[in-house]
Structures are given as structure tokens and as C-alpha cells.
Design a protein around this motif. Structure first.
Motif, mmCIF file in Angstrom:
data_model
loop_
_atom_site.group_PDB
_atom_site.id
_atom_site.type_symbol
_atom_site.label_atom_id
_atom_site.label_comp_id
_atom_site.label_asym_id
_atom_site.label_seq_id
_atom_site.Cartn_x
_atom_site.Cartn_y
_atom_site.Cartn_z
ATOM 1 N N GLU A 131 -4.016 -15.598 9.507
ATOM 2 C CA GLU A 131 -3.998 -14.160 9.792
ATOM 3 C C GLU A 131 -3.032 -13.500 8.800
ATOM 4 O OE1 GLU A 131 -2.781 -11.128 13.475
ATOM 5 O OE2 GLU A 131 -2.756 -13.320 13.757
ATOM 6 N N ILE A 132 -3.411 -12.312 8.324
ATOM 7 C CA ILE A 132 -2.612 -11.629 7.301
ATOM 8 C C ILE A 132 -2.146 -10.272 7.815
ATOM 9 C CG2 ILE A 132 -2.643 -10.614 4.984
ATOM 10 C CD1 ILE A 132 -4.596 -12.702 4.131
ATOM 11 N N GLU A 133 -0.902 -9.932 7.491
ATOM 12 C CA GLU A 133 -0.351 -8.634 7.878
ATOM 13 C C GLU A 133 0.400 -8.041 6.689
ATOM 14 O OE1 GLU A 133 1.431 -7.785 11.906
ATOM 15 O OE2 GLU A 133 3.267 -7.766 10.702
ATOM 16 N N SER A 134 0.110 -6.777 6.404
ATOM 17 C CA SER A 134 0.789 -6.080 5.318
ATOM 18 C C SER A 134 1.885 -5.189 5.913
ATOM 19 C CB SER A 134 -0.217 -5.228 4.531
ATOM 20 O OG SER A 134 0.422 -4.538 3.486
ATOM 21 N N ARG A 135 3.120 -5.358 5.402
ATOM 22 C CA ARG A 135 4.253 -4.596 5.925
ATOM 23 C C ARG A 135 4.896 -3.794 4.800
ATOM 24 N NH1 ARG A 135 7.373 -9.375 9.349
ATOM 25 N NH2 ARG A 135 5.550 -10.088 10.566
ATOM 26 N N LYS A 136 5.394 -2.622 5.142
ATOM 27 C CA LYS A 136 6.062 -1.792 4.152
ATOM 28 C C LYS A 136 7.354 -2.470 3.700
ATOM 29 C CE LYS A 136 7.495 2.920 3.153
ATOM 30 N NZ LYS A 136 7.588 4.321 3.646
ATOM 31 N N ASN A 137 7.566 -2.464 2.396
ATOM 32 C CA ASN A 137 8.771 -3.073 1.829
ATOM 33 C C ASN A 137 9.983 -2.183 2.146
ATOM 34 O OD1 ASN A 137 10.774 -4.270 0.327
ATOM 35 N ND2 ASN A 137 9.630 -4.308 -1.594
ATOM 36 N N PRO A 138 10.945 -2.678 2.945
ATOM 37 C CA PRO A 138 12.101 -1.846 3.302
ATOM 38 C C PRO A 138 13.042 -1.571 2.129
ATOM 39 C CG PRO A 138 12.420 -4.094 4.071
ATOM 40 C CD PRO A 138 11.020 -4.016 3.543
ATOM 41 N N LYS A 139 12.903 -2.326 1.064
ATOM 42 C CA LYS A 139 13.808 -2.181 -0.076
ATOM 43 C C LYS A 139 13.185 -1.450 -1.266
ATOM 44 C CE LYS A 139 16.432 -6.359 1.023
ATOM 45 N NZ LYS A 139 16.922 -7.674 0.529
ATOM 46 N N GLY A 140 11.968 -0.965 -1.112
ATOM 47 C CA GLY A 140 11.353 -0.291 -2.241
ATOM 48 C C GLY A 140 9.913 0.092 -1.965
ATOM 49 N N ASN A 141 9.177 0.396 -3.041
ATOM 50 C CA ASN A 141 7.785 0.787 -2.906
ATOM 51 C C ASN A 141 6.900 -0.426 -2.672
ATOM 52 O OD1 ASN A 141 8.465 3.491 -3.420
ATOM 53 N ND2 ASN A 141 8.328 3.174 -5.649
ATOM 54 N N GLY A 142 5.681 -0.157 -2.218
ATOM 55 C CA GLY A 142 4.719 -1.236 -2.042
ATOM 56 C C GLY A 142 4.865 -1.932 -0.707
#
Length: 244
Positions: free
Chosen positions: A224-235
Motif C-alpha cells: 500500500e502506498i501513501e503520499s505525504r507532504k514533505n514537512p521540510k520543503g516542497n513536494g
């Protein structure tokens, strides 16, 4: 792995086809700066004629090594001696050993003992001892890009040469996720990829027909795959967990 490594690229000319040189050097450049590029062989042999055409274009220095004894590969000795000289010069912090010959296994081990990062590059026929003695091992066949002028039959041959994702490969990936997972079973894909490389130096998504690790794991129903916002930058950051 560091991207600013100064690398010594040492090529076994007797053991590597010249057709791979362009893609090979492009691949090496991903991991560092190839500040030393040398190729070893007996340049009086007709079998090395094809190499001569690409040496100047790619700034590779040919090192002449005569075969003193019939049936013995003196190129190996010359390459090993040069590698140790370069090691003690202190001018590089990594090596790329380009050969499919297991005779360089001990050299790779010795260089790593000295703190060098070692990239191995060779054909699929390369024996396992040399592969596992490197930090990372890359198969030349996956670097050789398919020409648009190739026939359909040749393309089919290339596709059939791609490794299958076997139960053994699936288990390797799932066990690596388990090694890194948090309390909810999630593991950062970047860390999974790095650990896979340590466990199996020749692990490469391109071996299975994928350009990157992300599409490879997306193709697996067990993950299973989950995309999370990077807390240290973009992407975004990709996290994965086992559904098995």
C-alpha cells in the motif's frame, strides 16, 4: 550515497564491450565526478579495436598491458596495482570497477575496507562474489538504451530479458519494509531503497523493467502506498506498508 564523490573509473577492456561506454559514463556521473578514467588491455589485439574509437571522445586514458603468458589475464594485475596506487594517492573517495570478472572481488573488498565507496558495473554474467563485494552493482544491459531504429523482434528480445518479480524478490522488499516500519506499519520509501541496496547491491528497479523504485512497488498488490507532504520543503514523500 554522496553525490560529490571523486571517482576513479577503472575499466577492464578485455572484459567489457565498447558499445556500453556512453550509457556507462552517464550512469557513473549520477554518483560522483569521474576524475580519473582509465581502461586496461593489450591494445595490440584486434579485439580491442572498437574501444579505440570511443576513448578520445570520452577522455578515457588507455593503459597498455601486454600478455606476458598465454592464457593469463595480465590486465587484472595492472588494474589492481593502479587501483592501490590511486587509493594511497588520496585523490579520490570512491571507485567504479567496470568488469564482469570475479578476479576483482578481493580488490573491491580491500577498497571498501579503506573507506572507499565502490560501484561495480558489469554484465549479467558477473559472478555473485564480485557483486556482493561492491556497495552497488549495476548491470550494463539495463543501461544500454533501445534504439528507435531497432527491429520489433530485437525489442521483444530486450523485454524478455527483464527479470521477473519473483516471490523471493517480493519477500526481500516486504522484509525490508518490516525492518523500517513505524507502529502503524509505514516505512519511508527512500529508506527502504537504501536498505535494499545494502542487503543486495545489484537490486535495481531497472532490472525489472521499471525506471524507479516507486513504480515498481506500485505494481505490487502486496504493498500500500501513501503520499505525504514533505514537512521540510516542497513536494511529497512516499511511504509504503505491507498488505500481506
Amino acid at each position: 550515497m554522496e553525490k560529490d564523490l571523486n571517482l576513479a573509473v577503472l575499466i577492464d577492456g578485455d572484459n567489457i564491450p565498447s558499445k556500453y561506454v556512453k550509457e556507462m559514463l552517464e550512469e557513473i556521473a549520477k554518483y560522483g565526478n569521474p576524475s580519473i578514467k582509465r581502461i586496461y588491455g593489450d591494445w595490440t589485439k584486434p579485439s580491442l579495436v572498437k574501444w579505440k574509437d570511443v576513448l578520445l571522445k570520452n577522455a578515457i586514458t588507455p593503459i597498455q598491458q601486454y600478455g606476458y603468458t598465454t592464457g593469463k589475464n595480465s590486465t587484472d594485475s595492472a588494474m589492481i596495482i593502479d587501483a592501490m596506487d590511486i587509493l594511497y594517492s588520496g585523490k579520490v573517495n570512491g571507485f567504479s570497477l567496470v568488469s564482469s570478472d570475479s578476479d576483482f572481488t578481493r580488490l573491491a573488498i580491500r577498497l571498501r575496507e579503506a573507506g572507499m565507496t565502490v560501484f561495480g558495473i558489469g554484465e549479467r554474467k558477473t559472478p555473485d562474489p564480485f557483486i556482493v563485494s561492491c556497495d552497488k552493482f549495476i548491470y550494463l544491459e539495463i543501461l544500454h538504451k533501445t534504439s528507435t531504429e531497432e527491429s520489433q523482434s530485437t525489442k521483444k528480445d530486450k523485454i524478455s530479458a527483464v527479470d521477473k518479480i519473483t516471490p523471493k524478490v517480493i519477500q526481500l522488499i516486504l522484509s525490508t519494509i518490516a525492518d523500517l516500519e513505524d507502529e502503524d506499519g509505514w516505512a519511508f520509501l527512500g529508506e527502504v531503497g537504501a536498505l535494499l541496496q545494502k542487503k543486495q547491491p545489484n537490486f535495481d528497479a531497472r532490472n525489472f523493467g521499471f525506471r524507479k523504485l516507486t513504480p515498481l512497488v506500485k505494481s505490487m498488490s502486496q504493498i500500500e502506498i501513501e503520499s505525504r507532504k514533505n514537512p521540510k520543503g516542497n513536494g511529497n514523500l512516499i511511504y509504503i506498508r505491507s498488505t500481506a
